[in-house]
Design a protein around this motif. Structure first.
Motif, short mmCIF file in Angstrom:
data_model
loop_
_atom_site.label_atom_id
_atom_site.label_comp_id
_atom_site.label_asym_id
_atom_site.label_seq_id
_atom_site.Cartn_x
_atom_site.Cartn_y
_atom_site.Cartn_z
N LEU A 1 3.76 5.83 -3.16
CA LEU A 1 5.04 6.36 -3.65
C LEU A 1 5.10 6.43 -5.17
CD1 LEU A 1 7.51 4.67 -1.14
CD2 LEU A 1 6.96 7.12 -1.30
N ILE A 2 4.46 5.48 -5.85
CA ILE A 2 4.57 5.46 -7.31
C ILE A 2 3.43 6.18 -8.01
CG2 ILE A 2 5.86 3.29 -7.35
CD1 ILE A 2 3.19 1.91 -8.21
N TYR A 3 2.37 6.54 -7.24
CA TYR A 3 1.17 6.99 -7.95
C TYR A 3 0.46 8.20 -7.33
CZ TYR A 3 -2.60 6.04 -11.32
OH TYR A 3 -3.48 6.11 -12.37
N SER A 4 0.53 8.34 -6.02
CA SER A 4 -0.30 9.35 -5.38
C SER A 4 0.34 9.87 -4.11
CB SER A 4 -1.69 8.77 -5.06
OG SER A 4 -2.44 9.65 -4.25
N GLN A 5 0.82 11.09 -4.16
CA GLN A 5 1.43 11.70 -2.98
C GLN A 5 0.40 11.82 -1.84
OE1 GLN A 5 2.92 15.74 -3.44
NE2 GLN A 5 4.64 15.27 -2.11
N SER A 6 -0.85 12.13 -2.18
CA SER A 6 -1.87 12.30 -1.15
C SER A 6 -2.16 10.96 -0.47
CB SER A 6 -3.15 12.90 -1.74
OG SER A 6 -3.72 12.03 -2.70
N TYR A 7 -2.18 9.86 -1.24
CA TYR A 7 -2.41 8.54 -0.65
C TYR A 7 -1.24 8.16 0.25
CZ TYR A 7 -3.66 3.53 -0.49
OH TYR A 7 -4.00 2.26 -0.08
N TRP A 8 -0.02 8.42 -0.20
CA TRP A 8 1.17 8.20 0.63
C TRP A 8 1.03 8.96 1.94
CZ3 TRP A 8 5.60 5.90 2.02
CH2 TRP A 8 6.52 6.64 2.75
N GLU B 1 11.49 7.87 6.98
CA GLU B 1 10.75 7.99 8.24
C GLU B 1 9.38 7.33 8.15
OE1 GLU B 1 8.76 11.55 10.94
OE2 GLU B 1 10.42 12.03 9.60
N GLY B 2 8.70 7.51 7.00
CA GLY B 2 7.36 6.94 6.84
C GLY B 2 7.37 5.42 6.87
N ILE B 3 8.39 4.81 6.27
CA ILE B 3 8.47 3.34 6.25
C ILE B 3 8.90 2.79 7.61
CG2 ILE B 3 9.75 1.39 5.26
CD1 ILE B 3 9.72 2.92 2.58
N LEU B 4 9.87 3.45 8.24
CA LEU B 4 10.39 2.95 9.52
C LEU B 4 9.44 3.22 10.69
CD1 LEU B 4 14.22 3.65 9.19
CD2 LEU B 4 12.98 1.50 8.88
N LYS B 5 8.36 3.95 10.44
CA LYS B 5 7.29 4.05 11.45
C LYS B 5 6.68 2.67 11.69
CE LYS B 5 5.20 8.67 11.07
NZ LYS B 5 3.97 9.40 10.62
N THR B 6 6.68 1.86 10.64
CA THR B 6 5.98 0.57 10.68
C THR B 6 6.93 -0.62 10.66
OG1 THR B 6 4.13 1.58 9.48
CG2 THR B 6 4.22 -0.82 9.51
N MET C 1 0.83 -1.20 0.00
CA MET C 1 0.00 0.00 0.00
C MET C 1 0.87 1.25 0.00
SD MET C 1 -2.89 -1.38 2.70
CE MET C 1 -4.06 -0.04 2.50
N LEU C 2 1.92 1.25 0.82
CA LEU C 2 2.86 2.37 0.82
C LEU C 2 3.48 2.56 -0.57
CD1 LEU C 2 4.71 1.74 4.21
CD2 LEU C 2 3.15 3.64 3.72
N LEU D 1 -1.43 7.32 4.32
CA LEU D 1 -0.93 6.07 4.90
C LEU D 1 0.14 6.31 5.97
CD1 LEU D 1 -0.64 3.86 1.68
CD2 LEU D 1 -2.37 3.66 3.48
N THR D 2 0.88 7.39 5.84
CA THR D 2 1.93 7.66 6.82
C THR D 2 1.45 8.54 7.96
OG1 THR D 2 2.74 9.45 5.38
CG2 THR D 2 3.86 7.31 5.24
N HIS D 3 0.14 8.79 7.99
CA HIS D 3 -0.46 9.55 9.11
C HIS D 3 -1.71 8.81 9.59
CE1 HIS D 3 2.17 12.55 7.24
NE2 HIS D 3 2.18 13.14 8.40
#
Length: 356
Positions: A186-193, A291-296, A181-182, A196-198
């Motif tokens: 990253l490849i398609y939608s900054q808003s979706y990214w 930071e967004g990936i290492l949150k999880t 999902m992340l 997911l990271t919030h």
């Protein structure tokens, strides 16, 4: 949630899954229905599924395979092909794959090749399979430790995503699926990214909507390039190094094997670093991705010796051509670039960045 129409099938969600599935069975009248499960979905998902299945007078046979990536092999395929033959499956038989990505990948491949192709339906039960593995028609098995080296692209009749199956999933498997999902963000939608990271701003009721959005993104990419000649390659972001890392950990018993999503999360950080060197990704976005990936995801120890062996495995990546390793990298979050060539020295730099 609205159903999603793919190139040759439809993805149904929750309450629509069983009405669509039972309607399909009533209309097509398969000669026999086979349900492929693994040892986990046999215990935790199959009883609920069979309660909702309306098969009428049509015989239902259940086939069980062992769970785990290490069993995604031609040997297991041979066993399933043999069982189909033993139970007199013909070209009008239906195979329903009830499980995670291993079951949907392997079951789809078995169906696509048995008698040159019988109908199949995917009912994914893991988050990874719901947002990625079951959608788009990629089927196949591993060759030794090398990921997905044998397979075909062939969509099933439909995909049925019943998110209540996620209640049976261990937390570690949920986290693994979250990596894909992340990636979609990253490849398609900054808003979706960003969403997911919030996730602290969301609750569990938002999960269905996020799964639906991931399937929409994947379907838009796959529909525009079903055989991966161009745009569909962007779905491999994080997978060039991620698959090599996953393969390396699988084939070395002294290592703790990584789940697919754990390896892809690591691969996305490494390939984001490469993106700053090759595609001018802004270093501030690299920090945001890290930071967004290492949150999880927990960091994994990758030694210098590990790195050298992982780089050797890159030559087996399916995006390569003429012996050249091709990466998908990022010019910005939501803006990927395909067919990027990267030196081994830069890859070692990326590992140094990750280990720091």
């Amino acid at each position: 949630m609205d159903s999603i129409t793919t190139q040759n099938a439809v993805v149904h969600f929750n309450s629509d899954v069983y009405s669509a599935l039972n309607g399909y069975i009533k209309d097509t009248q398969p000669s026999i229905i086979f349900v492929l499960v693994d040892s986990n979905t046999h215990d935790y998902c199959l009883p609920k599924f069979l309660e909702r299945l309306e098969n009428g007078d049509i015989t239902v046979e259940v086939m069980e395979m062992p769970d785990g990536e290490e069993h995604k092999t031609i040997d297991i395929c041979s066993g399933v092909w043999g069982a189909l033959s033993e139970y007199h499956a013909d070209r009008k038989s239906l195979l329903i794959n009830l499980g995670g990505g291993v079951v949907t990948d392997l079951g789809g491949f078995v169906a696509s090749t048995y008698m040159r192709g019988i109908s199949y339906i995917n009912i994914p039960t893991s988050l990874l399979a719901m947002v990625d593995a079951s959608v788009g028609g990629k089927t196949g098995v591993d060759l030794g430790a090398l990921k997905n080296q044998v397979g075909v692209i062939n969509e099933g009749e439909m995909v049925g995503i019943d998110t209540s199956f996620l209640d049976t999933l261990p937390q570690k498997e949920m986290v693994s699926g979250f990596a894909e999902m992340l990636k979609h963000g990253l490849i398609y939608s900054q808003s979706y990214w960003h969403t997911l990271t919030h996730l602290e701003n969301l609750d569990l009721s938002d999960l269905d909507r996020l799964i639906h959005e991931s399937v929409v993104i994947k379907n838009e990419v796959v529909t525009s390039d079903p055989t991966e000649q161009g745009l569909r390659k962007i779905l491999n972001f994080g997978h060039t190094l991620g698959h090599a890392i996953e393969s390396y950990f699988l084939e070395h018993p002294e290592k703790t094997a990584l789940l697919h999503g754990e390896a892809i999360a690591l691969g996305m950080i490494l390939e984001s670093y490469l993106s700053t060197k090759v595609c001018d990704l802004n270093p501030s976005e690299l920090d945001e991705i890290n930071e967004g990936i290492l949150k999880t995801f927990t960091k994994v120890e990758i030694t210098k010796q590990d790195q050298e062996h992982i780089i050797e495995l890159l030559i087996h990546d399916k995006k390569n051509s003429h012996g050249v390793v091709k990466f998908v990298l990022l010019e910005a979050i939501g803006k990927p670039k395909i067919d990027c060539v990267v030196s081994n020295a830069l890859i070692l730099e990326a590992f140094e960045y990750y280990n720091r």
